[in-house]
Write a protein that holds these residues in place. Structure first.
Motif, PDB file in Angstrom:
ATOM      1  N   GLN A 138     -53.062  -8.373  31.875  1.00  0.00           N
ATOM      2  CA  GLN A 138     -53.645  -7.049  32.139  1.00  0.00           C
ATOM      3  C   GLN A 138     -53.434  -6.158  30.917  1.00  0.00           C
ATOM      4  O   GLN A 138     -52.354  -6.160  30.320  1.00  0.00           O
ATOM      5  N   ASP A 139     -54.477  -5.407  30.548  1.00  0.00           N
ATOM      6  CA  ASP A 139     -54.360  -4.465  29.433  1.00  0.00           C
ATOM      7  C   ASP A 139     -53.667  -3.177  29.859  1.00  0.00           C
ATOM      8  O   ASP A 139     -53.879  -2.684  30.976  1.00  0.00           O
ATOM      9  N   TYR A 140     -52.852  -2.640  28.956  1.00  0.00           N
ATOM     10  CA  TYR A 140     -52.203  -1.344  29.175  1.00  0.00           C
ATOM     11  C   TYR A 140     -52.258  -0.539  27.874  1.00  0.00           C
ATOM     12  O   TYR A 140     -52.249  -1.112  26.789  1.00  0.00           O
ATOM     13  N   ILE A 141     -52.271   0.790  28.027  1.00  0.00           N
ATOM     14  CA  ILE A 141     -52.182   1.673  26.864  1.00  0.00           C
ATOM     15  C   ILE A 141     -50.711   1.993  26.621  1.00  0.00           C
ATOM     16  O   ILE A 141     -49.989   2.336  27.558  1.00  0.00           O
ATOM     17  N   LEU A 142     -50.283   1.874  25.354  1.00  0.00           N
ATOM     18  CA  LEU A 142     -48.910   2.274  25.016  1.00  0.00           C
ATOM     19  C   LEU A 142     -48.876   3.790  24.848  1.00  0.00           C
ATOM     20  O   LEU A 142     -49.530   4.345  23.969  1.00  0.00           O
ATOM     21  N   GLU A 143     -48.139   4.451  25.707  1.00  0.00           N
ATOM     22  CA  GLU A 143     -48.025   5.915  25.674  1.00  0.00           C
ATOM     23  C   GLU A 143     -46.608   6.286  25.252  1.00  0.00           C
ATOM     24  O   GLU A 143     -45.644   5.921  25.921  1.00  0.00           O
ATOM     25  N   PRO A 144     -46.479   7.023  24.131  1.00  0.00           N
ATOM     26  CA  PRO A 144     -45.142   7.307  23.589  1.00  0.00           C
ATOM     27  C   PRO A 144     -44.390   8.363  24.402  1.00  0.00           C
ATOM     28  O   PRO A 144     -44.994   9.142  25.125  1.00  0.00           O
ATOM     29  N   PRO A 145     -43.065   8.377  24.267  1.00  0.00           N
ATOM     30  CA  PRO A 145     -42.271   9.392  24.974  1.00  0.00           C
ATOM     31  C   PRO A 145     -42.595  10.793  24.458  1.00  0.00           C
ATOM     32  O   PRO A 145     -43.049  10.954  23.330  1.00  0.00           O
ATOM     33  N   LEU A 146     -42.370  11.786  25.307  1.00  0.00           N
ATOM     34  CA  LEU A 146     -42.654  13.176  24.959  1.00  0.00           C
ATOM     35  C   LEU A 146     -41.407  14.003  25.273  1.00  0.00           C
ATOM     36  O   LEU A 146     -40.977  14.069  26.417  1.00  0.00           O
ATOM     37  N   ARG A 147     -40.816  14.592  24.223  1.00  0.00           N
ATOM     38  CA  ARG A 147     -39.600  15.377  24.431  1.00  0.00           C
ATOM     39  C   ARG A 147     -39.757  16.759  23.834  1.00  0.00           C
ATOM     40  O   ARG A 147     -40.762  17.059  23.207  1.00  0.00           O
ATOM     41  N   ALA A 148     -38.762  17.623  24.055  1.00  0.00           N
ATOM     42  CA  ALA A 148     -38.887  19.010  23.600  1.00  0.00           C
ATOM     43  C   ALA A 148     -37.535  19.548  23.154  1.00  0.00           C
ATOM     44  O   ALA A 148     -36.487  18.951  23.400  1.00  0.00           O
ATOM     45  N   ASP A 149     -37.588  20.702  22.458  1.00  0.00           N
ATOM     46  CA  ASP A 149     -36.356  21.394  22.077  1.00  0.00           C
ATOM     47  C   ASP A 149     -35.734  22.073  23.292  1.00  0.00           C
ATOM     48  O   ASP A 149     -34.517  22.127  23.439  1.00  0.00           O
ATOM     49  N   LEU A 150     -36.624  22.596  24.142  1.00  0.00           N
ATOM     50  CA  LEU A 150     -36.158  23.412  25.257  1.00  0.00           C
ATOM     51  C   LEU A 150     -36.986  23.095  26.497  1.00  0.00           C
ATOM     52  O   LEU A 150     -38.209  22.985  26.408  1.00  0.00           O
ATOM     53  N   ALA A 151     -36.311  22.922  27.628  1.00  0.00           N
ATOM     54  CA  ALA A 151     -37.033  22.797  28.902  1.00  0.00           C
ATOM     55  C   ALA A 151     -36.671  23.995  29.767  1.00  0.00           C
ATOM     56  O   ALA A 151     -35.488  24.319  29.922  1.00  0.00           O
ATOM     57  N   LEU A 152     -37.687  24.644  30.309  1.00  0.00           N
ATOM     58  CA  LEU A 152     -37.484  25.777  31.211  1.00  0.00           C
ATOM     59  C   LEU A 152     -37.994  25.364  32.582  1.00  0.00           C
ATOM     60  O   LEU A 152     -39.183  25.078  32.745  1.00  0.00           O
ATOM     61  N   ILE A 153     -37.078  25.298  33.541  1.00  0.00           N
ATOM     62  CA  ILE A 153     -37.449  24.800  34.860  1.00  0.00           C
ATOM     63  C   ILE A 153     -37.031  25.810  35.921  1.00  0.00           C
ATOM     64  O   ILE A 153     -36.335  26.781  35.634  1.00  0.00           O
ATOM     65  N   ARG A 154     -37.491  25.583  37.159  1.00  0.00           N
ATOM     66  CA  ARG A 154     -37.061  26.463  38.237  1.00  0.00           C
ATOM     67  C   ARG A 154     -36.517  25.649  39.404  1.00  0.00           C
ATOM     68  O   ARG A 154     -37.117  24.648  39.808  1.00  0.00           O
ATOM     69  N   GLY A 155     -35.371  26.095  39.930  1.00  0.00           N
ATOM     70  CA  GLY A 155     -34.765  25.454  41.091  1.00  0.00           C
ATOM     71  C   GLY A 155     -34.693  26.434  42.246  1.00  0.00           C
ATOM     72  O   GLY A 155     -34.531  27.635  42.045  1.00  0.00           O
ATOM     73  N   SER A 156     -34.805  25.892  43.469  1.00  0.00           N
ATOM     74  CA  SER A 156     -34.727  26.777  44.637  1.00  0.00           C
ATOM     75  C   SER A 156     -33.282  27.163  44.902  1.00  0.00           C
ATOM     76  O   SER A 156     -32.963  28.326  45.119  1.00  0.00           O
ATOM     77  N   VAL A 157     -32.398  26.150  44.899  1.00  0.00           N
ATOM     78  CA  VAL A 157     -30.971  26.395  45.074  1.00  0.00           C
ATOM     79  C   VAL A 157     -30.241  25.670  43.953  1.00  0.00           C
ATOM     80  O   VAL A 157     -30.448  24.464  43.750  1.00  0.00           O
ATOM     81  N   VAL A 158     -29.424  26.392  43.216  1.00  0.00           N
ATOM     82  CA  VAL A 158     -28.680  25.806  42.100  1.00  0.00           C
ATOM     83  C   VAL A 158     -27.207  26.120  42.323  1.00  0.00           C
ATOM     84  O   VAL A 158     -26.859  27.265  42.614  1.00  0.00           O
ATOM     85  N   ASP A 159     -26.340  25.098  42.211  1.00  0.00           N
ATOM     86  CA  ASP A 159     -24.921  25.406  42.355  1.00  0.00           C
ATOM     87  C   ASP A 159     -24.313  25.687  40.989  1.00  0.00           C
ATOM     88  O   ASP A 159     -24.970  25.523  39.950  1.00  0.00           O
ATOM     89  N   THR A 160     -23.073  26.153  40.987  1.00  0.00           N
ATOM     90  CA  THR A 160     -22.461  26.628  39.744  1.00  0.00           C
ATOM     91  C   THR A 160     -22.210  25.494  38.747  1.00  0.00           C
ATOM     92  O   THR A 160     -21.901  25.737  37.585  1.00  0.00           O
ATOM     93  N   LYS A 161     -22.353  24.247  39.176  1.00  0.00           N
ATOM     94  CA  LYS A 161     -22.270  23.105  38.255  1.00  0.00           C
ATOM     95  C   LYS A 161     -23.642  22.773  37.655  1.00  0.00           C
ATOM     96  O   LYS A 161     -23.766  21.840  36.870  1.00  0.00           O
ATOM     97  N   GLY A 162     -24.668  23.465  38.127  1.00  0.00           N
ATOM     98  CA  GLY A 162     -26.011  23.186  37.606  1.00  0.00           C
ATOM     99  C   GLY A 162     -26.787  22.170  38.410  1.00  0.00           C
ATOM    100  O   GLY A 162     -27.899  21.790  38.024  1.00  0.00           O
ATOM    101  N   ASN A 163     -26.229  21.709  39.512  1.00  0.00           N
ATOM    102  CA  ASN A 163     -26.980  20.799  40.390  1.00  0.00           C
ATOM    103  C   ASN A 163     -28.137  21.566  41.027  1.00  0.00           C
ATOM    104  O   ASN A 163     -27.965  22.711  41.453  1.00  0.00           O
ATOM    105  N   VAL A 164     -29.314  20.913  41.109  1.00  0.00           N
ATOM    106  CA  VAL A 164     -30.513  21.635  41.559  1.00  0.00           C
ATOM    107  C   VAL A 164     -31.161  20.975  42.767  1.00  0.00           C
ATOM    108  O   VAL A 164     -31.321  19.745  42.818  1.00  0.00           O
ATOM    109  N   LEU A 165     -31.557  21.805  43.717  1.00  0.00           N
ATOM    110  CA  LEU A 165     -32.390  21.386  44.847  1.00  0.00           C
ATOM    111  C   LEU A 165     -33.692  22.176  44.783  1.00  0.00           C
ATOM    112  O   LEU A 165     -33.676  23.377  44.517  1.00  0.00           O
TER     113      LEU A 165
END
Lengths: 220, 226
Positions: A138-165
Motif C-alpha cells: 500500500q502506498d503512503y505519503i511520508l509526512e514529517p513531524p511538526l513542532r513549535a517553540d511555544l504551545a498555547l492550550i486551554r484546559g477546563s480543570v488544571v491542577d497545581t502540578k499542571g495535570n489537565v482535564l
C-alpha cells in the motif's frame, strides 16, 4: 515547582518570529486569554499552527485579523475571510494540511517519531513533492513531524502540578500540542490543588505543561 | 413528478441516503445537505454520529436552554451528546476515521467522476476554504456516499474525469441526487435507481459520464409526505 504565571511573566515568553501552536477547534477550547496577551504584547511575524483560523473575532483567527501571522499551517481557513484575503494579497503564507495529517504530524513530533505514513491525500495536490513509501503493498505519503517553540492550550480543570482535564469537545488539538513544543502554557478555566483530580481522569500529564495561566479580569 | 422546492429536493436526497444506513453504524455527516441525513433515520435504529472535532454519539443541535459552551460539532455549533457518547482528541478522532472504524461517510461534492474520484475542497483562484477533515474521511471510511444536487446551476457534476483538484482518488461508492442513485462500479457509473417521473434521457442529459444501467433498475423511493 511553581507553575502559575501572570500576564507580565507570560509576555516574557513571547518574541517576534516565533513558531506558535494554538489549540481549539473553531475556537472551541481555544486559549482566548493567551491570545489576548499576544495581541497586547505586539508579537508579530509569527508562524502559527492551528487546525483552523476560527473567525476574525474568535480563536487563533484574531491573530490573523491583527496581522501578526506570517506563515500558517491549518486544515481549514474558510470560516475566517481575513485568512483568505491575506493569503491572496501575499501577506500570509498558508500551508493547508489535512486535519488528520496535521494531528499526526504534531503527535509524532511530541512522541519522538520521524513523522508518519498516511494514505490521506494520495492522488491529490497534497501528495505533490512528497515521498511516497510502500508498505505491505500500500502506498503512503511520508509526512514529517511538526513542532513549535511555544504551545498555547486551554484546559477546563488544571491542577497545581499542571495535570489537565478537558470538558466536552475541548480536547481537540490541545493534548497533542502540549507534547510538541519547547514551552507549553495552559490557560486554565479552573485551577484546583494537586490531588483533586483523579489520576485516571487526567488527559494531559502535568510533565508536558511548563506554565499555568488564568485569564485576568483586565484582559481585553 | 411535480416540481419540488430546493428544500424538498434536499430532504428527498437526505432521506434516500438514510435508507443506506444500518442499525449500529458509525456515521460521519458532512456539513450542509449531508447533515440533514440525521433527521431522516428510522427512530428504532441506533446510528452513532461521529463529529471529527472529537465526539462519537452526537445527538442534535442544542437549544439555548441546553447550551454547553464546551460541546460543539465540526461546524462549531453547540450540540447535545447522546447517552453513552464519548469525546476524544483530534488524533484519536482521525484514528477512528482513517483506521476504517467509520462505517459510512456522507459528503457533498463539487465533482465526482466515473473512477470514483471526488473533488470538493478547492476551486483554484476562487474558493480555497481548505480540506478540513474531508481527505481523511474519504480515504478512511468503509463506504463513501456523496449526497448532492445533480447539477450545479445546470452544469453536470458527474463527469468522465474531474477537472478540479481531487479530495481523494477512487473512493466514492454511491452518489444520491434528486434524479437518481448511482453506484460507482469497476465499469464506471451504474444507474441503480431513477427518481419518480425522471426518464433515462433526462438523467443522462444532466450527466457528463456515460450511465450504465443496472440489471434491476428501480424507481427511487422517496418520503411518503413529499
Amino acid at each position: 515547582m511553581r507553575k502559575r504565571i501572570d500576564a507580565a511573566q507570560l509576555r516574557q515568553l513571547l518574541s517576534d518570529n516565533m513558531r506558535i501552536m494554538i489549540g481549539g477547534f473553531m475556537a472551541n477550547g481555544a486559549p482566548e486569554g493567551l491570545i489576548d496577551q499576544i495581541i497586547a504584547a505586539g508579537t508579530k511575524n509569527i508562524t502559527l499552527i492551528s487546525t483552523d483560523t476560527g473567525t476574525p473575532e474568535k480563536g487563533s483567527g484574531r491573530l490573523i485579523h491583527a496581522k501578526r501571522i506570517a506563515k500558517l499551517y491549518a486544515s481549514h481557513i474558510g470560516t475566517n475571510p481575513e485568512t483568505g484575503a491575506q493569503m491572496n494579497s501575499g501577506e500570509l503564507e498558508v500551508e493547508l494540511v489535512p486535519q488528520g495529517t496535521l494531528a499526526e504530524r504534531i503527535r509524532s513530533a511530541g512522541a519522538g517519531l520521524g513523522g508518519v505514513l498516511s494514505p490521506t491525500g494520495l492522488g491529490t495536490p497534497i501528495a505533490e513533492g512528497k515521498r511516497i513509501i510502500q508498505v505491505e503493498g500500500q502506498d503512503y505519503i511520508l509526512e514529517p513531524p511538526l513542532r513549535a517553540d511555544l504551545a498555547l492550550i486551554r484546559g477546563s480543570v488544571v491542577d497545581t502540578k499542571g495535570n489537565v482535564l478537558y470538558k466536552g469537545t475541548t480536547q481537540n488539538f490541545n493534548p497533542l500540542m502540549a507534547t510538541a513544543a519547547k514551552t507549553v502554557v495552559v490557560e486554565a478555566e479552573q485551577i484546583v490543588e494537586a490531588g483533586e483530580l483523579l489520576p485516571e481522569h487526567i488527559h494531559t500529564p502535568g510533565i508536558y505543561v511548563d506554565y499555568i495561566y488564568q485569564r485576568e479580569q483586565t484582559d481585553a | 413528478m411535480r416540481e419540488l422546492s430546493k428544500q424538498q429536493v434536499r430532504r428527498m436526497i437526505a432521506w434516500r441516503v438514510a435508507q443506506e444506513l444500518h442499525d449500529g453504524d458509525v456515521v460521519n455527516l458532512g456539513i450542509g445537505l449531508p447533515s440533514l441525513v440525521a433527521n431522516e433515520t428510522a427512530k428504532d435504529m441506533e446510528i452513532l454520529l461521529q463529529s471529527e472535532n472529537g465526539l462519537l454519539g452526537m445527538d442534535g443541535l442544542a437549544d439555548s436552554e441546553h447550551h454547553d459552551p464546551n460541546l460543539v460539532n465540526a461546524g462549531g455549533q453547540p450540540i447535545t451528546a447522546a447517552i453513552g457518547a464519548c469525546s476524544f482528541n483530534s488524533a484519536d478522532s482521525f484514528a477512528i476515521i482513517r483506521g476504517g472504524h467509520v462505517d459510512v461517510s456522507v459528503l457533498g461534492a463539487l465533482q465526482v467522476d466515473e473512477l470514483g474520484n471526488l473533488a470538493n475542497w478547492i476551486i483554484p483562484g476562487k474558493m480555497v476554504p481548505g480540506m478540513g477533515g474531508a481527505m481523511d474521511l474519504v480515504v478512511g471510511a468503509q463506504r463513501v456516499i456523496v449526497a448532492m444536487e445533480h447539477t450545479n446551476k445546470g452544469r453536470p457534476k458527474l463527469l468522465t474525469r474531474c477537472d478540479l483538484p481531487l479530495t481523494a482518488a477512487k473512493q466514492v461508492n454511491l452518489v444520491v441526487t434528486e434524479l437518481g442513485v448511482i453506484e460507482i462500479s469497476g465499469q464506471g457509473m451504474l444507474l441503480r435507481e431513477l427518481a419518480p417521473g425522471i426518464d433515462l434521457e433526462t438523467i443522462q442529459a444532466h450527466t457528463e459520464a456515460k450511465l450504465h444501467l443496472a440489471d434491476t433498475l428501480k424507481t427511487m423511493p422517496i418520503p411518503n409526505d413529499l
